[in-house]
Design a protein around this motif. Structure first.
Motif, PDB file in Angstrom:
ATOM      1  N   UNK A  55       0.821  -1.230   0.000  1.00  0.00           N
ATOM      2  CA  UNK A  55       0.000   0.000   0.000  1.00  0.00           C
ATOM      3  C   UNK A  55       0.845   1.265   0.000  1.00  0.00           C
ATOM      4  N   UNK A  56       2.061   1.213  -0.523  1.00  0.00           N
ATOM      5  CA  UNK A  56       3.020   2.306  -0.393  1.00  0.00           C
ATOM      6  C   UNK A  56       2.442   3.648  -0.831  1.00  0.00           C
ATOM      7  N   UNK A  57       1.875   3.706  -2.015  1.00  0.00           N
ATOM      8  CA  UNK A  57       1.413   4.999  -2.526  1.00  0.00           C
ATOM      9  C   UNK A  57       0.168   5.480  -1.798  1.00  0.00           C
ATOM     10  N   UNK A  58      -0.714   4.556  -1.468  1.00  0.00           N
ATOM     11  CA  UNK A  58      -1.911   4.951  -0.726  1.00  0.00           C
ATOM     12  C   UNK A  58      -1.554   5.532   0.642  1.00  0.00           C
ATOM     13  N   UNK A  59      -0.593   4.910   1.327  1.00  0.00           N
ATOM     14  CA  UNK A  59      -0.295   5.412   2.675  1.00  0.00           C
ATOM     15  C   UNK A  59       0.411   6.759   2.618  1.00  0.00           C
ATOM     16  N   UNK A  60       1.165   7.025   1.554  1.00  0.00           N
ATOM     17  CA  UNK A  60       1.750   8.357   1.425  1.00  0.00           C
ATOM     18  C   UNK A  60       0.674   9.390   1.118  1.00  0.00           C
ATOM     19  N   UNK A  61      -0.321   8.987   0.339  1.00  0.00           N
ATOM     20  CA  UNK A  61      -1.447   9.894   0.080  1.00  0.00           C
ATOM     21  C   UNK A  61      -2.196  10.183   1.375  1.00  0.00           C
ATOM     22  N   UNK A  62      -2.305   9.170   2.241  1.00  0.00           N
ATOM     23  CA  UNK A  62      -2.961   9.373   3.536  1.00  0.00           C
ATOM     24  C   UNK A  62      -2.213  10.398   4.380  1.00  0.00           C
ATOM     25  N   UNK A  63      -0.890  10.448   4.250  1.00  0.00           N
ATOM     26  CA  UNK A  63      -0.124  11.452   4.998  1.00  0.00           C
ATOM     27  C   UNK A  63      -0.509  12.857   4.549  1.00  0.00           C
ATOM     28  N   UNK A  64      -0.775  13.004   3.266  1.00  0.00           N
ATOM     29  CA  UNK A  64      -1.230  14.297   2.767  1.00  0.00           C
ATOM     30  C   UNK A  64      -2.682  14.553   3.148  1.00  0.00           C
ATOM     31  N   UNK A  65      -3.387  13.483   3.558  1.00  0.00           N
ATOM     32  CA  UNK A  65      -4.786  13.623   3.974  1.00  0.00           C
ATOM     33  C   UNK A  65      -4.912  14.082   5.413  1.00  0.00           C
ATOM     34  N   UNK A  66      -3.813  14.117   6.143  1.00  0.00           N
ATOM     35  CA  UNK A  66      -3.865  14.562   7.528  1.00  0.00           C
ATOM     36  C   UNK A  66      -3.897  13.437   8.541  1.00  0.00           C
ATOM     37  N   UNK A  67      -3.799  12.179   8.091  1.00  0.00           N
ATOM     38  CA  UNK A  67      -3.712  11.054   9.023  1.00  0.00           C
ATOM     39  C   UNK A  67      -2.301  11.048   9.617  1.00  0.00           C
ATOM     40  N   UNK A  68      -2.184  11.229  10.929  1.00  0.00           N
ATOM     41  CA  UNK A  68      -0.859  11.362  11.541  1.00  0.00           C
ATOM     42  C   UNK A  68      -0.156  10.016  11.700  1.00  0.00           C
ATOM     43  N   UNK A  69      -0.930   8.979  12.030  1.00  0.00           N
ATOM     44  CA  UNK A  69      -0.349   7.654  12.203  1.00  0.00           C
ATOM     45  C   UNK A  69      -1.265   6.610  11.602  1.00  0.00           C
ATOM     46  N   UNK A  70      -0.825   5.924  10.570  1.00  0.00           N
ATOM     47  CA  UNK A  70      -1.639   4.936   9.842  1.00  0.00           C
ATOM     48  C   UNK A  70      -1.041   3.556  10.017  1.00  0.00           C
ATOM     49  N   UNK A  71      -1.922   2.538  10.065  1.00  0.00           N
ATOM     50  CA  UNK A  71      -1.443   1.160   9.972  1.00  0.00           C
ATOM     51  C   UNK A  71      -2.550   0.278   9.426  1.00  0.00           C
ATOM     52  N   UNK A  72      -2.166  -0.869   8.905  1.00  0.00           N
ATOM     53  CA  UNK A  72      -3.103  -1.918   8.540  1.00  0.00           C
ATOM     54  C   UNK A  72      -2.332  -3.219   8.329  1.00  0.00           C
ATOM     55  N   UNK A  73      -3.034  -4.333   8.495  1.00  0.00           N
ATOM     56  CA  UNK A  73      -2.495  -5.630   8.109  1.00  0.00           C
ATOM     57  C   UNK A  73      -2.886  -5.823   6.642  1.00  0.00           C
ATOM     58  N   UNK A  74      -1.953  -5.546   5.773  1.00  0.00           N
ATOM     59  CA  UNK A  74      -2.257  -5.424   4.352  1.00  0.00           C
ATOM     60  C   UNK A  74      -1.910  -6.698   3.591  1.00  0.00           C
ATOM     61  N   UNK A  75      -2.785  -7.057   2.662  1.00  0.00           N
ATOM     62  CA  UNK A  75      -2.487  -8.144   1.740  1.00  0.00           C
ATOM     63  C   UNK A  75      -1.715  -7.561   0.558  1.00  0.00           C
TER      64      UNK A  75
END
Length: 715
Positions: A260-280
């Motif tokens: 999920x590399x690109x999605x999680x970087x987009x989330x950083x621009x979304x204002x999510x300070x700390x993100x995680x998931x058990x990703x497939x």
């Protein structure tokens, strides 16, 4: 009165298929409407095989109903608090073992999931009594069948519950053609049976979600937010081959995410300070024991953070995980196998297992090695620190004649390590060690035996031989080598392994030949009992990787024309301001702010600080990697997110399958995945992948390319 005319089209609509509800019920209003048909057609429909119920259908239905009721209606299992001596309780499980002591006394073991073992006792005194019927029923149930057992709690042990049997109900019958024996290995197509009858496999699968629960709990306590990202992504050249998912829209396809590399970087621009998931995650790459085409990773990203912040967070995750596991599980041995078993405590406080092993509980901060240090000392970028020897450069003390014996490479670097086996002087002597080493050298893995820089060479120190067994070094070579601090205290039985390699700096490669040999020799000596087995968990960080690596022709990289690729992915930030300047002058010398977490020779995960400036990210892709405009356009969504004031951020991805494998003492991630893929990427349980039908090919606008026939005269 004239009969109404009915068209064939209406007739076909009225005639029900065998799969329709109308077929099973002729009282249906639609069926009654057929009475308007001519009598000859009514007779035809009533006698049609598609409509006529089979003879004896009522009898068959009654039998099905009785069988279904016998196997599907059963009382609920009792709660844990109900298990008090003298109470009547119900348990569900599999009839695992049965011991017939006499015609009037039978013992049986019930396998209960996530609970203590249950032993039932059935006995009777008088023929024809209810107790005799229960005993007879117990003896009639096929072993390994699922059962519902009701009985009175006779006694509570720490690891067992004894029940006096009142009733037993089979919920299905285990077939006689499936043979079960101790240690049985079922084929991969019968994975369900292997899980049921293999204690180590089943225990590892049960431990897996508990490990995930502890990691999730720690991240929630640290105020991280779990966010799910899409599985249907788009094709972008991140570095590995992708799986494509065709659509019904001609020429369009999804790609399964490598991460999920690109999605999680987009989330950083979304204002999510700390993100995680058990990703497939999905990667179409060559498989091995610790790699699957689909796998799970614990993915995390932190906004307004540096790599140091992420490293400290990961160390907290690991440091809190292992004590929690020690509180919940015991590590037990079964032959050569070690696996976790839950601690099941009853009121008397006794535990069901008395494991003599525990997970070591590491303390932060973990050791750190730079990439160059790891490659120089251990010959690999994921070193196993349990191995009690390092590599040492020795080409400056070796005679040219010896160097020419082990390699044809000009002006090579030659390195060596020493193994000191443990021997008792009786069954294990310098002579038996020499025989073992000779056999080991004769059976080297092909990559080592066929290394273009030469195979490794092994010599054994023996004080009873000329120059102590090192005569091939010559007097001067022997004297110079033994004058080095690393080899100044050689003893009888010590084994020296030499290996040559090209005289070139490390440029992002994962290992040298001697680094691979170091691991191979260590594992072989441990397996032979010549070195002690270690159950330590040696965590370390490997940092300061090169930012770019020359193309190897194996991984597709980013598809640029620069002749090199991003060592990890093109979103990794440079390590220092000096490395930023190096991007414009000599990018192959630039170091990345990347960090890998390693334990016992396994890369558990990796992460980096990201490039959060859109202009620098575009510069890396366009000017350094030489990606085309079309290639760059594939990342337009990410560049636009970075341009929207994205804060500095860094992240990490932990290989969850590998972590569970390490913690449950297995070398293969297949042992911690319920339905793993084979080395060919096949799921042998359900027989996937399957061939596409002509209809599917047409639906998704696909065609199978014909194999090209190569004319031998053209070769």
């Amino acid at each position: 009165m004239a009969q109404p005319r009915v068209s064939m089209r209406r007739l076909c609509r009225l005639i029900p298929s065998q799969n329709s509800r109308l077929y099973a019920s002729r009282t249906n209003p639609q069926w009654q409407s057929l009475k308007c048909l001519p009598r000859n057609l009514q007779r035809l429909l009533h006698t049609s095989p598609a409509l006529a119920l089979p003879s004896g259908d009522k009898v068959t239905g009654q039998k099905l109903r009785e069988e279904w009721a016998q196997y599907s209606q059963f009382p609920s299992a009792s709660k844990a608090a109900d298990f008090v001596e003298g109470n009547k309780v119900t348990v569900h499980g599999f009839l695992l073992r049965r011991r017939v002591k006499s015609s009037k006394l039978v013992f049986a073991d019930i396998q209960v999931e996530n609970g203590p073992s249950v032993q039932v006792t059935s006995t009777f005194k008088e023929d024809g009594s209810p107790e005799q019927l229960v005993t007879k029923a117990l003896r009639a149930v096929p072993l390994y069948s699922p059962v519902c057992v009701t009985g009175t709690v006779a006694q509570l042990h720490g690891n067992r519950i004894d029940l006096d049997l009142d009733a037993i109900q089979p919920l299905n019958a285990f077939p006689k053609d499936i043979i079960v024996s101790e240690g049985v290995q079922f084929p991969a197509s019968a994975r369900h049976l292997q899980i049921r009858f293999s204690d180590p496999l089943r225990s590892r699968l049960l431990a897996r979600p508990q490990i995930g629960f502890q990691l999730r709990k720690t991240l929630n306590d640290l105020d991280f937010t779990e966010v799910e990202t899409p599985i249907l992504f788009k094709s972008t050249p991140e570095g590995a081959r992708e799986f494509l998912v065709p659509t019904r829209r001609r020429g369009l396809a999804y790609a399964l995410p490598q991460s999920p590399q690109q999605y999680k970087q987009i989330l950083m621009s979304s204002g999510i300070r700390g993100y995680y998931q058990f990703a497939r995650c999905f990667r179409d790459e060559d498989l091995r024991a610790d790699r699957q085409p689909e796998f799970t990773q614990l993915d995390l990203e932190m906004g307004f953070a540096t790599g140091e912040d992420v490293i400290r967070t990961v160390e907290t995750l690991v440091s809190q995980l292992l004590p929690a596991l020690n509180a919940q599980f015991n590590l037990v041995r079964q032959g050569d196998d070690i696996y976790p078993v839950p601690k099941r405590d009853l009121d008397n406080g006794e535990s069901t297992e008395n494991g003599d092993l525990q997970w070591p509980e590491p303390t932060a901060p973990f050791l750190r090695l730079t990439y160059d240090e790891a490659m120089t000392k251990f010959g690999i970028d994921k070193p196993d620190l349990r191995i009690p020897f390092e590599l040492h450069r020795v080409d400056h003390v070796l005679p040219a004649q010896f160097v020419s014996m082990i390699t044809h490479t000009e002006q090579p670097i030659v390195e060596a390590f020493r193994i000191r086996p443990q021997f008792d002087g009786e069954t294990v002597t310098p002579g038996t060690i020499a025989e073992f080493v000779d056999k080991l050298m004769d059976q080297l893995p092909k990559p080592l035996a066929n290394n273009p820089d030469g195979a490794p060479a092994a010599l054994m120190f023996n004080s009873k031989k000329p120059l102590c067994g090192l005569s091939s070094l010559g007097f001067e070579g022997f004297s110079a080598l033994t004058s080095m601090e690393a080899f100044s205290d050689l003893e009888d039985g010590d084994v020296l392994v030499f290996q040559a390699r090209k005289n070139a700096p490390f440029q992002g490669e994962g290992s040298t030949a001697l680094g691979v040999a170091r691991t191979h020799f260590y594992r072989s000596f441990v397996s032979a009992g010549l070195l002690p087995q270690s159950f330590d968990l040696k965590f370390l960080w490997v940092v300061n990787f090169p930012m770019f690596t020359p193309d190897d022709g194996i991984d597709p990289g980013q598809g640029g024309q620069a002749g090199f690729k991003a060592t990890h992915h093109p979103f990794t930030a440079p390590l220092t301001e000096a490395d930023v300047e190096m991007l414009a002058t000599d990018p192959l010398k630039a170091r990345a702010d990347h960090y890998d977490l390693v334990v016992n020779g396994v890369e558990l995960g990796g992460g980096s600080r990201r490039i959060h400036l859109s202009s620098m990210q575009e510069y890396v892709m366009r000017s350094i990697l030489k990606m085309t405009d079309a290639g760059l356009a594939q990342f337009s969504h990410l560049l636009e997110a970075l341009r929207a004031g994205c804060p500095p951020h860094a992240g990490f991805a932990l290989g969850f399958d590998r972590l569970v494998a390490i913690l449950t003492h297995t070398d293969s991630v297949r042992d911690v995945i319920a339905f793993p893929k084979s080395m060919k990427g096949e799921d042998l349980t359900v027989k996937s992948p399957s061939k596409m039908t002509a209809q599917q090919l047409e639906t998704y606008h696909l065609a199978i390319a014909k194999k090209e026939v190569v004319n031998k005269q053209d070769v």
